[in-house]
Design a protein around this motif. Structure first.
Motif, PDB file in Angstrom:
ATOM      1  N   TRP A 324      30.707  44.166  36.277  1.00 55.24           N
ATOM      2  CA  TRP A 324      31.749  43.847  37.246  1.00 55.24           C
ATOM      3  C   TRP A 324      31.501  42.489  37.901  1.00 55.24           C
ATOM      4  CZ3 TRP A 324      35.552  46.711  36.083  1.00 55.24           C
ATOM      5  CH2 TRP A 324      35.385  48.048  35.736  1.00 55.24           C
ATOM      6  N   GLU A 325      30.234  42.183  38.167  1.00 56.71           N
ATOM      7  CA  GLU A 325      29.912  40.875  38.730  1.00 56.71           C
ATOM      8  C   GLU A 325      30.300  39.769  37.753  1.00 56.71           C
ATOM      9  OE1 GLU A 325      28.736  39.830  41.612  1.00 56.71           O
ATOM     10  OE2 GLU A 325      28.724  41.836  42.489  1.00 56.71           O
ATOM     11  N   PHE A 326      30.044  40.007  36.456  1.00 57.10           N
ATOM     12  CA  PHE A 326      30.406  39.016  35.443  1.00 57.10           C
ATOM     13  C   PHE A 326      31.919  38.789  35.420  1.00 57.10           C
ATOM     14  CE2 PHE A 326      31.931  38.410  31.062  1.00 57.10           C
ATOM     15  CZ  PHE A 326      31.355  37.180  30.781  1.00 57.10           C
ATOM     16  N   LEU A 327      32.693  39.873  35.475  1.00 55.65           N
ATOM     17  CA  LEU A 327      34.145  39.745  35.460  1.00 55.65           C
ATOM     18  C   LEU A 327      34.649  39.019  36.697  1.00 55.65           C
ATOM     19  CD1 LEU A 327      35.183  43.275  34.147  1.00 55.65           C
ATOM     20  CD2 LEU A 327      35.258  41.118  32.908  1.00 55.65           C
ATOM     21  N   MET A 328      34.069  39.347  37.861  1.00 56.20           N
ATOM     22  CA  MET A 328      34.511  38.692  39.091  1.00 56.20           C
ATOM     23  C   MET A 328      34.225  37.189  39.042  1.00 56.20           C
ATOM     24  SD  MET A 328      33.188  39.259  42.979  1.00 56.20           S
ATOM     25  CE  MET A 328      31.713  38.330  42.587  1.00 56.20           C
ATOM     26  N   GLU A 329      33.028  36.806  38.589  1.00 57.21           N
ATOM     27  CA  GLU A 329      32.709  35.385  38.509  1.00 57.21           C
ATOM     28  C   GLU A 329      33.613  34.683  37.499  1.00 57.21           C
ATOM     29  OE1 GLU A 329      30.758  33.653  40.398  1.00 57.21           O
ATOM     30  OE2 GLU A 329      30.202  35.427  41.560  1.00 57.21           O
ATOM     31  N   ALA A 330      33.940  35.365  36.369  1.00 57.57           N
ATOM     32  CA  ALA A 330      34.857  34.777  35.388  1.00 57.57           C
ATOM     33  C   ALA A 330      36.241  34.586  35.987  1.00 57.57           C
ATOM     34  CB  ALA A 330      34.929  35.669  34.152  1.00 57.57           C
ATOM     35  N   LEU A 331      36.698  35.566  36.799  1.00 54.48           N
ATOM     36  CA  LEU A 331      38.002  35.444  37.453  1.00 54.48           C
ATOM     37  C   LEU A 331      38.026  34.259  38.407  1.00 54.48           C
ATOM     38  CD1 LEU A 331      40.814  36.612  38.087  1.00 54.48           C
ATOM     39  CD2 LEU A 331      39.708  38.100  39.773  1.00 54.48           C
ATOM     40  N   LYS A 332      36.968  34.082  39.173  1.00 53.54           N
ATOM     41  CA  LYS A 332      36.898  32.933  40.087  1.00 53.54           C
ATOM     42  C   LYS A 332      36.973  31.612  39.312  1.00 53.54           C
ATOM     43  CE  LYS A 332      33.718  32.853  43.171  1.00 53.54           C
ATOM     44  NZ  LYS A 332      32.373  32.964  43.767  1.00 53.54           N
ATOM     45  N   GLU A 333      36.232  31.572  38.187  1.00 52.27           N
ATOM     46  CA  GLU A 333      36.200  30.339  37.410  1.00 52.27           C
ATOM     47  C   GLU A 333      37.542  30.077  36.745  1.00 52.27           C
ATOM     48  OE1 GLU A 333      33.661  28.400  33.694  1.00 52.27           O
ATOM     49  OE2 GLU A 333      32.949  30.206  34.726  1.00 52.27           O
ATOM     50  N   LEU A 334      38.165  31.118  36.208  1.00 51.91           N
ATOM     51  CA  LEU A 334      39.456  30.939  35.529  1.00 51.91           C
ATOM     52  C   LEU A 334      40.546  30.485  36.491  1.00 51.91           C
ATOM     53  CD1 LEU A 334      39.436  34.068  33.199  1.00 51.91           C
ATOM     54  CD2 LEU A 334      39.270  31.689  32.466  1.00 51.91           C
ATOM     55  N   THR A 335      40.489  30.966  37.712  1.00 52.26           N
ATOM     56  CA  THR A 335      41.544  30.637  38.690  1.00 52.26           C
ATOM     57  C   THR A 335      41.112  29.580  39.684  1.00 52.26           C
ATOM     58  OG1 THR A 335      40.799  32.432  40.127  1.00 52.26           O
ATOM     59  CG2 THR A 335      42.513  32.943  38.508  1.00 52.26           C
ATOM     60  N   ASP A 336      39.865  29.060  39.499  1.00 49.64           N
ATOM     61  CA  ASP A 336      39.357  28.017  40.399  1.00 49.64           C
ATOM     62  C   ASP A 336      39.469  28.472  41.855  1.00 49.64           C
ATOM     63  OD1 ASP A 336      38.204  25.639  41.030  1.00 49.64           O
ATOM     64  OD2 ASP A 336      40.036  24.440  40.907  1.00 49.64           O
ATOM     65  N   SER A 337      38.944  29.690  42.129  1.00 51.56           N
ATOM     66  CA  SER A 337      39.065  30.291  43.456  1.00 51.56           C
ATOM     67  C   SER A 337      37.691  30.388  44.125  1.00 51.56           C
ATOM     68  CB  SER A 337      39.682  31.697  43.353  1.00 51.56           C
ATOM     69  OG  SER A 337      40.960  31.641  42.765  1.00 51.56           O
ATOM     70  N   ASP A 338      37.718  30.431  45.461  1.00 49.27           N
ATOM     71  CA  ASP A 338      36.471  30.588  46.219  1.00 49.27           C
ATOM     72  C   ASP A 338      36.057  32.048  46.331  1.00 49.27           C
ATOM     73  OD1 ASP A 338      36.371  27.861  46.642  1.00 49.27           O
ATOM     74  OD2 ASP A 338      37.432  27.959  48.565  1.00 49.27           O
ATOM     75  N   TYR A 339      37.052  32.951  46.415  1.00 55.24           N
ATOM     76  CA  TYR A 339      36.762  34.361  46.648  1.00 55.24           C
ATOM     77  C   TYR A 339      37.512  35.216  45.629  1.00 55.24           C
ATOM     78  CZ  TYR A 339      35.552  32.277  51.154  1.00 55.24           C
ATOM     79  OH  TYR A 339      35.039  31.480  52.127  1.00 55.24           O
ATOM     80  N   ALA A 340      36.889  36.377  45.282  1.00 57.36           N
ATOM     81  CA  ALA A 340      37.531  37.314  44.351  1.00 57.36           C
ATOM     82  C   ALA A 340      36.929  38.698  44.549  1.00 57.36           C
ATOM     83  CB  ALA A 340      37.355  36.861  42.901  1.00 57.36           C
ATOM     84  N   LEU A 341      37.687  39.681  44.137  1.00 58.85           N
ATOM     85  CA  LEU A 341      37.174  41.052  44.128  1.00 58.85           C
ATOM     86  C   LEU A 341      37.839  41.828  42.988  1.00 58.85           C
ATOM     87  CD1 LEU A 341      39.289  43.455  45.258  1.00 58.85           C
ATOM     88  CD2 LEU A 341      38.869  42.312  47.402  1.00 58.85           C
ATOM     89  N   ILE A 342      37.126  42.859  42.523  1.00 59.61           N
ATOM     90  CA  ILE A 342      37.650  43.784  41.518  1.00 59.61           C
ATOM     91  C   ILE A 342      37.324  45.191  41.988  1.00 59.61           C
ATOM     92  CG2 ILE A 342      37.538  44.583  39.125  1.00 59.61           C
ATOM     93  CD1 ILE A 342      36.751  41.804  38.295  1.00 59.61           C
ATOM     94  N   GLY A 343      38.336  46.077  42.004  1.00 64.28           N
ATOM     95  CA  GLY A 343      38.109  47.434  42.486  1.00 64.28           C
ATOM     96  C   GLY A 343      38.841  48.470  41.664  1.00 64.28           C
ATOM     97  N   GLU A 344      38.445  49.707  41.847  1.00 57.42           N
ATOM     98  CA  GLU A 344      39.036  50.859  41.161  1.00 57.42           C
ATOM     99  C   GLU A 344      39.792  51.703  42.177  1.00 57.42           C
ATOM    100  OE1 GLU A 344      37.574  54.857  38.675  1.00 57.42           O
ATOM    101  OE2 GLU A 344      36.116  53.423  39.481  1.00 57.42           O
ATOM    102  N   VAL A 345      40.989  52.162  41.816  1.00 60.01           N
ATOM    103  CA  VAL A 345      41.812  52.981  42.706  1.00 60.01           C
ATOM    104  C   VAL A 345      41.508  54.457  42.460  1.00 60.01           C
ATOM    105  CG1 VAL A 345      44.171  53.695  43.244  1.00 60.01           C
ATOM    106  CG2 VAL A 345      43.642  51.271  42.931  1.00 60.01           C
ATOM    107  N   LEU A 346      41.217  55.167  43.549  1.00 53.77           N
ATOM    108  CA  LEU A 346      40.944  56.604  43.483  1.00 53.77           C
ATOM    109  C   LEU A 346      41.989  57.341  44.307  1.00 53.77           C
ATOM    110  CD1 LEU A 346      37.076  56.505  44.048  1.00 53.77           C
ATOM    111  CD2 LEU A 346      38.304  56.566  41.878  1.00 53.77           C
ATOM    112  N   PRO A 347      42.767  58.238  43.712  1.00 58.32           N
ATOM    113  CA  PRO A 347      43.793  58.973  44.469  1.00 58.32           C
ATOM    114  C   PRO A 347      43.157  59.901  45.498  1.00 58.32           C
ATOM    115  CG  PRO A 347      44.161  59.126  42.091  1.00 58.32           C
ATOM    116  CD  PRO A 347      42.782  58.574  42.288  1.00 58.32           C
ATOM    117  N   THR A 348      43.814  60.043  46.646  1.00 62.95           N
ATOM    118  CA  THR A 348      43.416  61.014  47.669  1.00 62.95           C
ATOM    119  C   THR A 348      44.603  61.916  47.961  1.00 62.95           C
ATOM    120  OG1 THR A 348      44.098  59.648  49.556  1.00 62.95           O
ATOM    121  CG2 THR A 348      41.890  59.257  48.650  1.00 62.95           C
ATOM    122  N   ASP A 349      44.436  62.826  48.937  1.00 59.25           N
ATOM    123  CA  ASP A 349      45.508  63.769  49.271  1.00 59.25           C
ATOM    124  C   ASP A 349      46.712  63.057  49.871  1.00 59.25           C
ATOM    125  OD1 ASP A 349      43.944  65.800  48.366  1.00 59.25           O
ATOM    126  OD2 ASP A 349      43.140  66.302  50.354  1.00 59.25           O
TER     127      ASP A 349
END
Length: 868
Positions: A324-349
């Motif tokens: 996940w760290e590798f993907l986040m750093e690749a996303l920052k580099e591809l979009t020339d961004s300072d900040y990025a995050l990657i997350g998973e959605v978990l359904p709740t009630d």
């Protein structure tokens, strides 16, 4: 107007064009982008990717032109195809070939044309990359080189399209070969687990797919070879000489209902392009290997090629956080961004929650640093649906803004929070369900739909990885559940074994006295019984033996089911075992008023089996034939060869069995309602018989109909191996009388058993018996006097029999003293344990008086009834 001539290679050229399978296909983003690039570079209104067909020219991309095709007769590109090189018309009014062309005089009013031939297949020209202007212009040598390079990119795109089309067709063909094949096929992972199974195999083996997926392939193999399957795979993967993989052989598959299905099994190793084994394919037919493949075709993107290569690393997938760290750093580099995050959605009630897998550090204080650590570890999830992140993970919206602080969902930013100049949040979908999201902030690139489209391969990759991440987590949970179930089953099996051992001991102890005293009364020479008393005593012994038989049957079944029943498979004579079984039941047949018919064998047949258990099978079937036959009925035994086996059948003339109830015959404790009649039994004889036959690699079945009797048959593997001669007689040595009375010390705490032994020994006039109730008393006696033999009970108060034996063997004064064990613990494990401990004999309760007498004769060298 002059139409272009046809090139000499027109037939080959059209074949190359049609092999691409690109004519009349929908617009393609890659071609559109390249045509757009051509327009921008040359600053022209029209850029075309033109394909010259037999009667038309069709445009794969036609930026600046409404029409998607024109007639070939007034096609500029057709001239470039004919001359086989770049065609440049700087002013169409000055070229007689095109001055009166409808495309010059009318829309789109072509005044300038430059087209470069495209040769993506077999060096055949299929069309051109051309640029068009509505005004004359000079075309420089530099522009000519640029157009040539762009044409090379178009050729590459056509070759890529051709490869993807062929790969997709191949994948569809192989998937059809697997799922729709009329052959049973199973896909097996490197870990030996079933990953896929086709409908034909499911029908063959009686399973539903969900019952097998994720289970070890050994579930489909007989118990005696199941444990070896994982070792075959491990040895093969380690580079060992293959014994199963890559070599077909005849085996038996285990059906869901427990019966065996003979198949020809071929297991083939499947390799990737790097010659690494990725999985195995099992084919349960006589066909050669086939690899059922389901390949996911992922559109190649030049900017994301390194990213795709990185995420295919298996070790990175297993490391999880590093991925996940590798993907986040690749996303920052591809979009020339300072900040990025990657997350998973978990359904709740109530709503969706976001579990962050990777996030750029935004901390500005100690408390915010702790918050970031909690987010990274997954200890904290985000649930607010009205923030910039919440609109994405809770509602599935794309949120894009260059005014973060003016956005309606900005929320509140604490004092010291790093400034955010722009923000893009994108949901990650799987089957239209939000399963995750990624976000960037402070990008140096413009945030627009083009960027989102350009990132689509990245989004698809994240969806794939989240699903894989979930599958791995589910597999881990299943593995834990299976381990817990295994432990529970082992505990239950241990409890069952302990219960059976206890039951055996508790039941055999009183039976020892019942059967023993009955035998004494029957054999008593000093006080013979009257005829009536003798019948009564015989009934007592018969009932006791019947109860003992029921106990033995239950224990036999338990031992077979637990795998503790040891078999000695060796060549045995069919005629000999038939003679033995028939002789055993001859009196029963005569007493029942029946006739036993048995034709002479056609040959001296031999089978590979356990002699004792084969006799037990025959006795069970013959006993049932006697029990359930009609008055003055007939029992017939038949033996015929059947392939590589011998089929032995027992036929009676009884009432028969309805077809719909025949499947219940081999179920334990099921007597088909006979328990309500006068015939005794537990209903487990046939269950034991079936399990014994299967353990000896045979089959068993029944053929019957109401009123027509029943035929029970079983098969055993035929063999021509050398038959060892079976010794006849009981093997007891001839004994002579001793010169004095022999002394026997009996250690037993049960008064009834003490009295029984005394009664037995009284019949041996040359033997003197001394009885004590504990091992401690026996050891005290042995300090002063040495007997000729000790009979030692195992379960004694205080010091038990094993402890007493160990003490005896450590005393050099008692060297050579014979010690016999006598116990109600009568399982094969108990007997083996006793012999291993050093007992000279291990006798079991209920006591067989004749056997005890022979043992005493052997160890004491006495003759019954003879006074020295």
């Amino acid at each position: 107007m002059q139409a272009a001539d046809l090139p000499d290679t027109e037939t080959l050229r059209l074949a190359a064009l049609h092999s691409l399978e690109v004519l009349d296909t929908p617009p393609d983003e890659a071609f559109e982008q390249l045509a757009e690039l051509a327009r921008d570079i040359f600053e022209v209104p029209i850029a075309l990717v033109s394909l010259v067909d037999e009667h038309r020219q069709w445009f794969k991309s036609h930026l600046g032109l409404d029409a998607c095709e024109t007639h070939r007769d007034f096609s500029f590109c057709a001239h470039a195809v004919y001359q086989g090189k770049a065609l440049v018309i700087e002013d169409t009014f000055k070229d007689l070939r095109f001055a009166d062309n409808p495309l010059v005089l009318g829309d789109p009013h072509i005044r300038f044309y430059a087209g470069y031939p495209l040769r993506p297949v077999d060096d055949q020209i299929i069309g051109t990359l051309c640029i068009i202007d509505r005004a004359p212009r000079h075309f420089t040598e530099r522009e000519h080189r640029l157009l040539e390079r762009l044409a090379a990119q178009v050729e590459a795109l056509f070759r890529q399209h051709k490869r993807e089309t062929e790969l997709l067709r191949t994948a569809e063909r192989f998937e059809a070969l697997f799922s729709k094949s009329a052959t049973a096929k199973i896909r097996i992972g490197r870990d030996g687990l079933i990953t896929a199974i086709n409908p034909f195999a499911l029908r063959l083996l009686g399973y539903e797919a969900e019952e097998l997926i994720g289970r070890n392939i050994a579930v489909l193999t007989p118990p005696e070879i199941a444990a070896g399957h994982d070792r075959f795979i491990e040895r093969y993967l380690a580079g060992g000489e293959p014994t199963v993989i890559g070599r077909g052989r005849e085996v038996e598959a285990l059906h869901k209902k427990g019966f065996r299905v003979p198949v020809h099994l071929a297991i083939n190793a499947i390799h990737d392009t790097h010659d690494n084994v990725v999985e195995f394919l099992g084919v349960l037919t006589d066909l050669t290997s086939i690899y059922a493949a389901n390949r996911r075709i992922v559109k190649e993107q030049g900017l994301l090629k390194v990213l795709h290569q990185g995420i295919t690393d298996y070790q990175a997938l297993m490391s999880g956080e590093g991925l996940w760290e590798f993907l986040m750093e690749a996303l920052k580099e591809l979009t020339d961004s300072d900040y990025a995050l990657i997350g998973e959605v978990l359904p709740t009630d109530t709503t969706n929650a976001l579990k962050i897998h990777a996030i750029t550090d935004l901390s500005w204080s100690e408390s915010s640093h702790q918050l970031m650590d909690r987010l990274r570890r997954g200890d904290m999830m985000l649930t607010n649906a009205d923030t910039l992140l919440g609109r994405v993970f809770a509602h599935g919206e794309v949120v894009m803004t260059d005014d973060v602080y003016g956005h309606r969902s900005k929320g509140g930013f604490p004092h010291g929070h790093p400034r955010l100049d722009n923000y893009l949040g994108v949901p990650i979908l799987s089957d239209d369900v939000v399963i995750g999201m990624f976000a960037i902030a402070n990008s140096k690139q413009p945030l627009n739909q083009a960027l989102i489209d350009w990132l689509q391969p990245f989004t698809d990759t994240c969806a794939l990885l989240i699903n894989l991440y979930r599958q791995m987590a589910e597999r881990e949970q299943v593995a834990k559940a299976l381990a817990a179930a295994r432990d529970q089953a082992e505990e239950a099996n241990q409890a069952k074994s302990e219960f059976l051992s206890s039951m055996s001991h508790e039941l055999r102890t009183p039976l020892n006295a019942i059967i023993g005293f009955a035998q004494l009364l029957e054999k008593g020479r000093r006080d013979p019984l009257s005829e009536k008393q003798l019948r009564q005593v015989q009934q007592i012994e018969k009932s006791g033996q019947h109860l003992l038989g029921l106990i033995n049957e239950i224990l036999d079944l338990a031992r077979i089911e637990s795998g503790y029943l040891a078999l000695s498979l060796e060549p045995i004579s069919v005629e000999e075992v038939l003679d033995d079984a028939c002789a055993t039941l001859e009196a029963n047949v005569e007493a029942a008023g029946m006739r036993l018919k048995r034709a002479p064998l056609a040959a001296k047949w031999q089978v590979l089996a356990d002699y004792t258990r084969t006799k037990q099978v025959l006795l069970n079937l013959l006993s049932n034939a006697i029990k359930y036959n009609c008055a003055r009925g007939v029992i017939e035994i038949g033996v015929v060869p059947e392939g590589d086996a011998l089929k032995i059948s027992v036929t009676d003339t009884g009432p028969g069995i309805a077809r719909e109830r025949q499947s219940e015959l081999f179920e334990p404790f099921n007597r088909l309602d006979a328990e309500h009649g006068s015939i005794e039994g537990t209903g487990i004889g046939l269950a034991i018989t079936r399990k014994l036959v299967l353990r000896m690699q045979g089959h068993i079945g029944v053929e019957s109909a109401p009123g027509l009797g029943a035929t029970f048959w079983f098969t055993l593997p035929q063999t021509e191996a050398r038959l060892e001669h079976r010794a006849s007689g009981d093997g007891s040595p001839r004994l002579s009388a001793g010169s004095r009375r022999k002394k026997v010390l009996y250690v037993e705490d049960n008064p009834a058993n003490q009295r029984l032994m005394q009664e037995i020994i009284e019949e041996l006039e040359t033997v003197e018996l001394e009885v004590v109730s504990s091992a401690e008393l026996a050891l005290e006696i042995l300090r002063h006097a040495r007997p000729d033999l000790i009979i030692l009970d195992i379960d004694l108060p205080g010091m038990n029999g094993f402890q007493a034996l160990q003490t005896l063997r450590q005393n050099p004064m008692l060297d050579g003293l014979r010690v016999l064990a006598l116990s109600a613990n009568a399982t094969p494990q108990d007997i083996e344990k006793g012999r291993a401990a050093g007992f000279d004999e291990y006798l079991t309760k209920p006591l067989d008086i004749d056997k005890l007498t022979k043992v005493l004769e052997e160890h004491l060298h006495v003759v019954p009834g003879v006074t020295p």
